[in-house]
Design a protein around this motif. Sequence first.
Motif, mmCIF file in Angstrom:
data_model
loop_
_atom_site.group_PDB
_atom_site.id
_atom_site.type_symbol
_atom_site.label_atom_id
_atom_site.label_comp_id
_atom_site.label_asym_id
_atom_site.label_seq_id
_atom_site.Cartn_x
_atom_site.Cartn_y
_atom_site.Cartn_z
ATOM 1 N N PRO A 1 0.837 -1.210 0.000
ATOM 2 C CA PRO A 1 0.000 0.000 0.000
ATOM 3 C C PRO A 1 0.866 1.253 0.000
ATOM 4 C CG PRO A 1 0.007 -1.006 2.167
ATOM 5 C CD PRO A 1 0.746 -1.952 1.245
ATOM 6 N N GLN A 2 0.322 2.307 -0.571
ATOM 7 C CA GLN A 2 1.038 3.575 -0.609
ATOM 8 C C GLN A 2 0.786 4.338 0.677
ATOM 9 O OE1 GLN A 2 -0.202 5.513 -4.176
ATOM 10 N NE2 GLN A 2 1.259 4.397 -5.427
ATOM 11 N N VAL A 3 1.818 4.986 1.188
ATOM 12 C CA VAL A 3 1.747 5.741 2.434
ATOM 13 C C VAL A 3 1.691 7.221 2.088
ATOM 14 C CG1 VAL A 3 2.926 6.273 4.585
ATOM 15 C CG2 VAL A 3 3.049 3.970 3.635
ATOM 16 N N GLN A 4 0.730 7.929 2.680
ATOM 17 C CA GLN A 4 0.606 9.353 2.416
ATOM 18 C C GLN A 4 1.483 10.120 3.395
ATOM 19 O OE1 GLN A 4 -3.352 10.825 2.484
ATOM 20 N NE2 GLN A 4 -2.787 12.829 1.763
ATOM 21 N N LEU A 5 2.341 10.985 2.856
ATOM 22 C CA LEU A 5 3.218 11.809 3.678
ATOM 23 C C LEU A 5 2.713 13.243 3.686
ATOM 24 C CD1 LEU A 5 6.662 10.473 2.426
ATOM 25 C CD2 LEU A 5 5.434 9.817 4.479
ATOM 26 N N ILE A 6 2.948 13.935 4.787
ATOM 27 C CA ILE A 6 2.520 15.326 4.910
ATOM 28 C C ILE A 6 3.634 16.227 4.406
ATOM 29 C CG2 ILE A 6 1.839 17.125 6.531
ATOM 30 C CD1 ILE A 6 0.728 14.944 8.323
ATOM 31 N N ALA A 7 3.257 17.219 3.608
ATOM 32 C CA ALA A 7 4.249 18.187 3.126
ATOM 33 C C ALA A 7 4.760 18.998 4.310
ATOM 34 C CB ALA A 7 3.627 19.092 2.081
ATOM 35 N N ARG A 8 6.062 19.117 4.446
ATOM 36 C CA ARG A 8 6.657 19.785 5.603
ATOM 37 C C ARG A 8 6.529 21.300 5.534
ATOM 38 N NH1 ARG A 8 9.831 17.002 9.005
ATOM 39 N NH2 ARG A 8 11.078 18.831 9.456
ATOM 40 N N GLU A 9 6.404 21.885 4.353
ATOM 41 C CA GLU A 9 6.392 23.343 4.267
ATOM 42 C C GLU A 9 5.027 23.939 4.607
ATOM 43 O OE1 GLU A 9 5.721 21.407 0.339
ATOM 44 O OE2 GLU A 9 7.448 21.404 1.649
ATOM 45 N N ASN A 10 3.956 23.201 4.461
ATOM 46 C CA ASN A 10 2.625 23.730 4.769
ATOM 47 C C ASN A 10 1.897 22.738 5.661
ATOM 48 O OD1 ASN A 10 0.313 25.179 4.875
ATOM 49 N ND2 ASN A 10 -0.294 24.846 2.763
ATOM 50 N N ARG A 11 2.033 22.895 6.967
ATOM 51 C CA ARG A 11 1.425 21.951 7.896
ATOM 52 C C ARG A 11 0.031 22.375 8.348
ATOM 53 N NH1 ARG A 11 6.282 19.832 11.773
ATOM 54 N NH2 ARG A 11 7.730 19.324 10.108
ATOM 55 N N ASP A 12 -0.397 23.534 7.951
ATOM 56 C CA ASP A 12 -1.746 24.016 8.269
ATOM 57 C C ASP A 12 -2.391 24.510 6.975
ATOM 58 O OD1 ASP A 12 -4.012 24.820 9.591
ATOM 59 O OD2 ASP A 12 -3.099 26.534 10.581
ATOM 60 N N PRO A 13 -2.694 23.590 6.036
ATOM 61 C CA PRO A 13 -3.190 24.030 4.720
ATOM 62 C C PRO A 13 -4.549 24.714 4.774
ATOM 63 C CG PRO A 13 -3.328 21.647 4.916
ATOM 64 C CD PRO A 13 -2.596 22.145 6.128
#
Length: 142
Positions: free
Chosen positions: A10-22
Amino acid sequence: MLENTGPDEPQVQLIARENRDPMNRNSFLEVDFTDVIAEPDGFHSHERLYNCAFQTFNCTKNCCYLFLTFLCGGPLAFCFGCYFACLGFEYIWCVMPCTQACLMGIRWIGEIFGYCIKAFCDPCFDSIGRMFSKIHVKTENV
């Protein structure tokens, strides 16, 4: 951004580090040194003291936040994960089936109410509509 792990994994979704409060939910927490310590004209401390206070404020704020997230972030993430999992389970497996069962149980009341409206109100409204449909208005210029 998805991490490519292989064809069968399965693919794991990673959070973008530059925008943590989109969704910008915590914009009110953006506190800067000048928001807290603001020296107006006529009141100025020594430049080096002001810069030292600025560095102390930022370092203390960042270190304290990092310490608290290190200490409490994992357990709180675990607790919130469990809470939202239980909330989803309750809604999917308890609330919606009960709601649907209630709606199915009282659907006949709506049908009976509809029949009563058709039997008692429709003839009255039909008669009133026919009475007013016979009215003819003529206008004349005087």
